[in-house]
Design an enzyme around this catalytic site. Sequence first.
Site, PDB file in Angstrom:
ATOM      1  N   THR A 183      58.693  27.881  43.419  1.00 41.32           N
ATOM      2  CA  THR A 183      58.963  29.274  43.859  1.00 41.32           C
ATOM      3  C   THR A 183      60.399  29.402  44.498  1.00 41.32           C
ATOM      4  OG1 THR A 183      56.415  29.557  44.025  1.00 41.32           O
ATOM      5  CG2 THR A 183      58.096  31.483  45.082  1.00 41.32           C
ATOM      6  N   HIS A 185      62.904  29.233  41.850  1.00 36.76           N
ATOM      7  CA  HIS A 185      62.849  30.714  41.264  1.00 36.76           C
ATOM      8  C   HIS A 185      64.001  31.477  41.990  1.00 36.76           C
ATOM      9  CE1 HIS A 185      60.355  30.513  37.902  1.00 36.76           C
ATOM     10  NE2 HIS A 185      59.467  29.984  38.434  1.00 36.76           N
TER      11      HIS A 185
HETATM   12 ZN    ZN Z   1      54.650  26.393  47.329  1.00 34.48          ZN
END
Ligand code: ZN
Length: 343
Positions: free
Chosen positions: A43, A46
């Site tokens: 994440t 990202h």
């Molecule tokens: Zn994580």
Amino acid sequence: MDGTMKASYYEGNRVLSVKETARPEPGPGEVLLDVAYCGICGTDVHIYHGAMDQRVAMPQTIGHEASGVVAGVGPGVTEWKAGDKVVVRPLDNRGETAADRGHSHVCAKLKFIGIDSPGGFQESWIVPAFTLHKAPEGLDLKTAALAEPLAVACHDVRMGEVTEGELAVVIGGGPIGMLVAMVAQAAGARVILSEVNPSRLAFARDIGIEAVNPLETDLPALCREKSGGSGADIVFEVSGAKAAALGMTDLLAIRGRIVVVAIYPKPVELNLFHFFWKELKLIGARVYEPADYEQALELMAARILPLEKMISAVYPLERIAEAFAALDANPEGMKTLIQCGGK
Ligand SMILES: [Zn+2]
């Protein structure tokens, strides 16, 4: 607890800066944590790529896989004291309402700390006291930084109700897939990991997980062969690949279960006939609950999982930009940790 400290900031467009800033004071119900290590999650990558700019208030400190030492507590905090070694469960459920039916970990107004609010890639970090769990006695804080991804895996295996002797297929051998395979194996399942990347296949085999490349091995046939013809009891879909979603129902026995761990931002094609014909179950698993953290910490304390091998690289906070660039250049490694302080 005064003075200055270093913090990193995501500034947009793959830029991470490190700056001196005032060391904050914990408010009511808050704890000031000296962050030891904070892992880089998919994440975070990202975010770095700009894929979540509408959600992240730039410039922002990100990071949510942290271990650390309590440096101070705010008014009303009695359960923690300076010197306690802890890990952070980065979920802020203070917006929970009755409509969430008690499922605070996925409540509609859930704030994910480190995405929706400042995170752990800094020397000292203010977190709500209720997010902390005690790190196991004697465990080094480097390994303890894996508590968050390990709790994800514990949640996935718990949601899948894995039992002793079951045949489990984990599709996708990234860090979470690898941890799901470890936890399912620790729960007594016979695990097959499906992965196409040669270095990840080699990594899995090296830590004692049976791993196959589905482009080279007939995976449905292998599942039948290992189950007296029935097929697998459970599939964990961790890859996020459309082909995996379409093919996963081929692997399963009658009444088999699928746990969806990967994030699919868009709808994908599934073989619903297989769900009907074999009475399959589809289960979603998003984050974790406190019990999953407790289980993850117990597994760490028991030292039965090869967690140290999951740490591929450690960079000091000053070099966080280099760490992200290196991950971009070579995304095959397992976990990169940022050492934020506390040598
Ligand atoms: Zn994580």
